[in-house]
Design an enzyme around this catalytic site. Sequence first.
Site, PDB file in Angstrom:
ATOM      1  N   GLU A  74       0.752  -1.023   0.087  1.00 38.16           N
ATOM      2  CA  GLU A  74       0.214   0.027   0.137  1.00 38.16           C
ATOM      3  C   GLU A  74       1.021   1.371  -0.002  1.00 38.16           C
ATOM      4  OE1 GLU A  74      -1.847  -3.504   0.961  1.00 38.16           O
ATOM      5  OE2 GLU A  74      -0.293  -2.595   1.924  1.00 38.16           O
ATOM      6  N   HIS A 101      10.515  14.221  10.002  1.00 34.56           N
ATOM      7  CA  HIS A 101      11.547  14.345   9.078  1.00 34.56           C
ATOM      8  C   HIS A 101      11.398  14.247   7.686  1.00 34.56           C
ATOM      9  CE1 HIS A 101      14.520  12.949  12.488  1.00 34.56           C
ATOM     10  NE2 HIS A 101      13.961  14.086  12.980  1.00 34.56           N
TER      11      HIS A 101
END
Length: 186
Positions: A74, A101
């Site tokens: 997915e 991040h």
Amino acid sequence: APMRVHIGSDHAGFELKNYLVGALTEDGHEVVDHGPHSYDAEDDYPVFCIPAAEAVVADPGSLCIVIGGSGNGEQIAANKVVGTRAALAYNMDTAKLGRQHNDANVIGIGARMQTQEEALEMARLFLTTPFSGDPRHARRIALLADWFLRFTYWGGGRRSSSDSDRGGGGAMALIFVLAIVLALVA
């Protein structure tokens, strides 16, 4: 803060998807369910996860969750959509760092990898964690976007120093990278 959350899965993630739709709606989010809407053991995750990823790219300020047995396929499917940064999360740290991040706009979750309650906590953490805006992380995101546009989307493949210029990709890649950088600093 409540936001629009796009969500899609396959048969292996169907029960978790429905659980998350209910819980996140109760949390005040506007959840857009891209399916499946009924259980089918033979369904294919790209049919549901790619439209969910396309929707998050077209809907600034929203985020997306894609779910399968492991979350791997997915997440890979979502990352095929230009503008998607899908992170596979398997614990709280990876859910948080994907946003903090990498400015991920999609989280991939494996329904067979943790309990529904653990998956909900990862999803909630993903949805509430902002991108840090750290210049080194913004630079890396821009480098990935530039590489993708130059070498795959418009550029026609990797170039060597002996290749002639095939044109087209450089200017569009620069425009795309500048748009991303401006969005990150805004």
